[in-house]
Design a protein around this motif. Structure first.
Motif, PDB file in Angstrom:
ATOM      1  N   ALA A 196      67.320  34.053 -10.410  1.00 37.95           N
ATOM      2  CA  ALA A 196      66.691  35.185  -9.964  1.00 37.95           C
ATOM      3  C   ALA A 196      66.454  34.920  -8.248  1.00 37.95           C
ATOM      4  O   ALA A 196      66.588  35.940  -7.490  1.00 37.95           O
ATOM      5  CB  ALA A 196      65.533  35.624 -10.594  1.00 37.95           C
ATOM      6  N   LYS A 197      65.478  34.032  -7.889  1.00 39.50           N
ATOM      7  CA  LYS A 197      64.680  34.138  -6.652  1.00 39.50           C
ATOM      8  C   LYS A 197      65.109  33.192  -5.787  1.00 39.50           C
ATOM      9  O   LYS A 197      65.172  31.845  -6.423  1.00 39.50           O
ATOM     10  CB  LYS A 197      63.409  34.077  -7.045  1.00 39.50           C
ATOM     11  N   SER A 200      61.648  30.472  -5.809  1.00 41.14           N
ATOM     12  CA  SER A 200      61.590  29.529  -6.684  1.00 41.14           C
ATOM     13  C   SER A 200      62.439  28.337  -6.553  1.00 41.14           C
ATOM     14  O   SER A 200      62.360  27.245  -7.204  1.00 41.14           O
ATOM     15  CB  SER A 200      61.733  29.964  -8.154  1.00 41.14           C
ATOM     16  N   LYS A 201      63.375  28.442  -5.881  1.00 45.31           N
ATOM     17  CA  LYS A 201      64.488  27.385  -5.533  1.00 45.31           C
ATOM     18  C   LYS A 201      64.590  26.821  -4.175  1.00 45.31           C
ATOM     19  O   LYS A 201      65.543  25.861  -3.961  1.00 45.31           O
ATOM     20  CB  LYS A 201      65.835  27.764  -5.859  1.00 45.31           C
ATOM     21  N   GLY A 219      73.767  34.325  -8.347  1.00 41.62           N
ATOM     22  CA  GLY A 219      72.880  35.083  -8.989  1.00 41.62           C
ATOM     23  C   GLY A 219      72.132  35.994  -8.279  1.00 41.62           C
ATOM     24  O   GLY A 219      72.519  36.371  -6.794  1.00 41.62           O
ATOM     25  N   PHE A 223      71.505  38.144  -2.795  1.00 43.60           N
ATOM     26  CA  PHE A 223      71.487  39.130  -2.100  1.00 43.60           C
ATOM     27  C   PHE A 223      70.473  39.210  -0.654  1.00 43.60           C
ATOM     28  O   PHE A 223      70.598  39.808  -0.028  1.00 43.60           O
ATOM     29  CB  PHE A 223      71.110  40.293  -2.866  1.00 43.60           C
ATOM     30  N   ILE A 237      68.341  42.916  -6.342  1.00 45.96           N
ATOM     31  CA  ILE A 237      67.249  42.282  -5.978  1.00 45.96           C
ATOM     32  C   ILE A 237      67.326  41.500  -4.649  1.00 45.96           C
ATOM     33  O   ILE A 237      68.198  40.830  -4.489  1.00 45.96           O
ATOM     34  CB  ILE A 237      66.765  41.166  -7.554  1.00 45.96           C
ATOM     35  N   PHE A 272      69.733  48.619 -14.736  1.00 44.98           N
ATOM     36  CA  PHE A 272      69.444  47.375 -15.430  1.00 44.98           C
ATOM     37  C   PHE A 272      69.723  47.249 -16.810  1.00 44.98           C
ATOM     38  O   PHE A 272      68.737  47.304 -17.375  1.00 44.98           O
ATOM     39  CB  PHE A 272      68.480  46.697 -14.801  1.00 44.98           C
ATOM     40  N   GLY A 292      73.744  44.582  -7.834  1.00 41.40           N
ATOM     41  CA  GLY A 292      74.766  43.394  -8.024  1.00 41.40           C
ATOM     42  C   GLY A 292      74.095  42.745  -9.157  1.00 41.40           C
ATOM     43  O   GLY A 292      72.964  42.173  -9.139  1.00 41.40           O
ATOM     44  N   LEU A 293      74.748  42.647 -10.493  1.00 41.40           N
ATOM     45  CA  LEU A 293      74.094  41.812 -11.514  1.00 41.40           C
ATOM     46  C   LEU A 293      75.063  40.668 -12.216  1.00 41.40           C
ATOM     47  O   LEU A 293      74.538  39.976 -12.927  1.00 41.40           O
ATOM     48  CB  LEU A 293      74.076  42.804 -12.670  1.00 41.40           C
ATOM     49  N   GLY A 317      70.701  27.464 -12.823  1.00 42.75           N
ATOM     50  CA  GLY A 317      70.688  28.839 -12.811  1.00 42.75           C
ATOM     51  C   GLY A 317      71.896  29.764 -12.961  1.00 42.75           C
ATOM     52  O   GLY A 317      73.054  29.100 -12.635  1.00 42.75           O
ATOM     53  N   LEU A 319      74.738  32.679 -12.965  1.00 39.39           N
ATOM     54  CA  LEU A 319      75.406  33.564 -11.790  1.00 39.39           C
ATOM     55  C   LEU A 319      75.008  34.975 -11.955  1.00 39.39           C
ATOM     56  O   LEU A 319      75.651  35.818 -10.901  1.00 39.39           O
ATOM     57  CB  LEU A 319      76.924  33.283 -11.669  1.00 39.39           C
ATOM     58  N   VAL A 321      73.238  38.229 -14.813  1.00 39.13           N
ATOM     59  CA  VAL A 321      72.138  38.495 -15.803  1.00 39.13           C
ATOM     60  C   VAL A 321      72.857  38.260 -17.189  1.00 39.13           C
ATOM     61  O   VAL A 321      73.399  39.234 -17.829  1.00 39.13           O
ATOM     62  CB  VAL A 321      71.417  40.026 -15.874  1.00 39.13           C
ATOM     63  N   PHE A 322      72.942  37.001 -17.489  1.00 39.37           N
ATOM     64  CA  PHE A 322      73.360  36.365 -18.654  1.00 39.37           C
ATOM     65  C   PHE A 322      72.948  36.887 -19.827  1.00 39.37           C
ATOM     66  O   PHE A 322      73.910  36.925 -21.028  1.00 39.37           O
ATOM     67  CB  PHE A 322      73.910  34.824 -18.780  1.00 39.37           C
ATOM     68  N   GLU A 323      71.989  37.343 -20.143  1.00 35.33           N
ATOM     69  CA  GLU A 323      71.267  37.717 -21.255  1.00 35.33           C
ATOM     70  C   GLU A 323      71.970  39.198 -21.845  1.00 35.33           C
ATOM     71  O   GLU A 323      71.851  39.457 -22.822  1.00 35.33           O
ATOM     72  CB  GLU A 323      69.829  38.005 -21.013  1.00 35.33           C
ATOM     73  N   ASP A 354      66.871  28.320 -17.542  1.00 34.43           N
ATOM     74  CA  ASP A 354      68.000  29.176 -18.021  1.00 34.43           C
ATOM     75  C   ASP A 354      69.077  28.766 -18.138  1.00 34.43           C
ATOM     76  O   ASP A 354      70.250  29.276 -18.786  1.00 34.43           O
ATOM     77  CB  ASP A 354      67.855  30.502 -17.236  1.00 34.43           C
TER      78      ASP A 354
END
Ligand code: AMP
Length: 395
Positions: A196-197, A200-201, A219, A223, A237, A272, A292-293, A317, A319, A321-323, A354
């Protein structure tokens, strides 16, 4: 690096830190026994040597003693998987634990009650660690998932075994896999970072730029980079306060000769949600009201090409929103590419929460070289930190 091979456990009691922090349902049945299965090689090797095993672990995050977090709930599961009777001490330290440990015969297993029933465990209390140390002759750490914590059973206890301490086979495999990627990976080396962010990476990205030849960024992180480069990202995001950093990363990569690959197209959605309307957009031309998802078809092709050129691959991580099924394709196709490259001789390591979930969900577990068991511990390793649990065995 000392491993099980450096010791003969005949007539020795091994005090083993395992990670039996397994999920339980409302009836206290183990719903995923992966962690118990993963510790089996270490335990069986010690038993077959003619030694005995004192197993210590945490389960959940109890506040004091709470029956629902008792490790007694998993005794049957351990017995089923190891095919050995498991004795149990209702406190991990004190007279009962010491008596039962002393009475242990070669070939036997004693499981200690949840370490975290004592707050001294997470505090890394030395006196508590000393009490634990009385329960074995050789300390074995086989819990990668907690190796980034300086807790009593993961780190401090090692001080009481100045020479008689080693890594279990699971932890040794984790360390070797990370080393294979971060230190002596066959070139070209690729890291795929999704999720996501950027925030955090960021430490991982900075550390990894020193080690890799190619970096795929995918992912939600995409963006922030695209907007920073002047692209239109619609409602995707984005961390505006990290745009400067994104430009700096691109510059650093260029200076270091690292090739960065960002998606060129995306699956954009007007909400979303799995049922949202979708369209494929150029990554720099996402209309307002759309986000973009997932990676688009051209990006998938581009990434496949990069993955297939590389001999060492790290994946952390998703690429997209695989959920949500509608946005899982990019992650699945990346998994296919990595599986294919692995089949052709590349070494591939998947690590971090994830992506491990995605790999399991989509059935790639046996098609990559190694799937890490430790989320936080893996991320800290990729950030270049020395984990206290590992340092304690090496020191
Ligand atoms: P992380 O924990 O940082 O690896 O992030 C994983 C999460 O990132 C997953 O839950 C994904 O759904 C989410 N994610 C991936 N791509 C996107 C995206 N394009 N927009 C929003 N979230 C995303």
């Amino acid at each position: 690096m000392k491993t099980l091979k450096d010791f003969n456990f005949k007539d020795k009691k091994a005090l083993i830190r395992v990670d039996f922090n397994v999920p339980l349902n409302d009836d206290f049945q183990v719903t995923d026994a992966t962690r118990i299965v993963s510790a089996k090689p270490t335990i069986i090797k010690i038993l077959e040597d003619g030694g005995s095993c004192v197993l210590m672990s945490h389960l959940g995050r109890p506040k004091g003693v709470q029956d629902e977090f008792s490790l007694k709930h998993i005794i049957n599961k351990i017995e089923d998987i190891y095919g050995v009777e498991v004795k149990f001490a209702s406190d991990c330290v004190g007279a009962e634990a010491e008596e039962k440990a002393n009475a242990l015969q070669p070939g036997e297993i004693l499981l200690l009650e949840n370490l975290r029933f004592h707050e001294e465990e997470t505090k890394g209390d030395k006196a508590f660690a000393e009490q634990l140390s009385k329960l074995g002759d050789i300390y074995v750490n086989d819990a990668f998932g907690t190796a980034h914590r300086a807790h009593a059973s993961t780190t401090i206890v090692a001080e009481f075994f100045p020479v008689s301490k080693c890594f279990g086979s699971l932890l040794a495999k984790e360390i070797e896999s990370i080393k294979k990627v971060m230190e002596d990976g066959e070139k070209p080396v690729l890291a795929v970072l999704g999720g996501a962010k950027v925030s955090s990476k960021i430490t991982i990205i900075e550390n990894i730029l020193e080690k890799v030849d190619h970096l795929i960024i995918g992912g939600g992180m995409t963006f922030t980079f695209i907007k920073a480069q002047g692209g239109k990202i619609g409602d995707s995001i984005c961390e505006d306060d990290k745009m400067e950093l994104a430009i700096d990363i691109l510059k650093q990569a260029e200076e270091k000769g690292v090739k960065i690959h960002l998606p060129v197209d995306v699956v954009a959605a007007n909400a979303f949600s799995n049922d949202a309307e979708t369209q494929i957009c150029d990554v720099k031309q996402i209309p307002d009201g759309w986000q973009g998802l997932d990676a688009g078809p051209k990006s998938i092709e581009l990434f496949d090409d990069v993955v297939n050129q590389c001999k060492t691959i790290l994946w952390n991580g998703p690429l997209g929103v695989f959920e949500l099924e509608s946005f899982a394709k990019g992650t699945i196709e990346l998994g296919n590419s990595i599986a294919n490259s692995t089949k052709n001789g590349a070494f591939s390591l998947v690590g971090g929460g994830d992506s491990v979930a995605a790999v399991k969900q989509f059935g790639f577990e046996d098609k990559v070289s190694y799937v890490s068991t430790g989320g936080g511990a893996m991320l800290e390793s990729l950030e270049g930190k020395t984990l206290p649990g590992i340092a304690a065995i090496l020191g």
